[in-house]
Design a protein around this motif. Structure first.
Motif: not given
Length: 80
Positions: A20, A29, A33
């Motif tokens: 990402q 994001q 994560s």
């Protein structure tokens, strides 16, 4: 038996966060994560923080710094 499962989840979220950040350029994001990956501590979770080897502490602190950096990139680059 629980320990290898945590390692797989930790590595999976690390790979997802790296993808990402590097390819999708979605830093918020990536921060999420990578932050979730910290919940799946790959080391012995029963061991107290004071008793952990120094290299494990360094790995986890660097990981946390990367989460903060991704969060900062997400906020800073999104405000243009």
């Amino acid at each position: 038996m629980k320990q290898p499962f945590n390692k797989f989840l930790y590595i999976g979220f690390l790979i997802l966060g790296a993808y990402q950040a590097l390819f999708s350029k979605d830093y918020m994001q990536a921060a999420a994560s990578l932050g979730i990956a910290l919940a799946f501590d790959p080391f012995d979770q029963e061991q107290a923080w004071n008793l952990r080897p120094i290299w494990q502490k360094i790995v986890l602190i660097i990981h946390l710094a990367c989460v903060a950096a991704m969060f900062g990139f997400g906020i800073g680059l999104d405000s243009r």
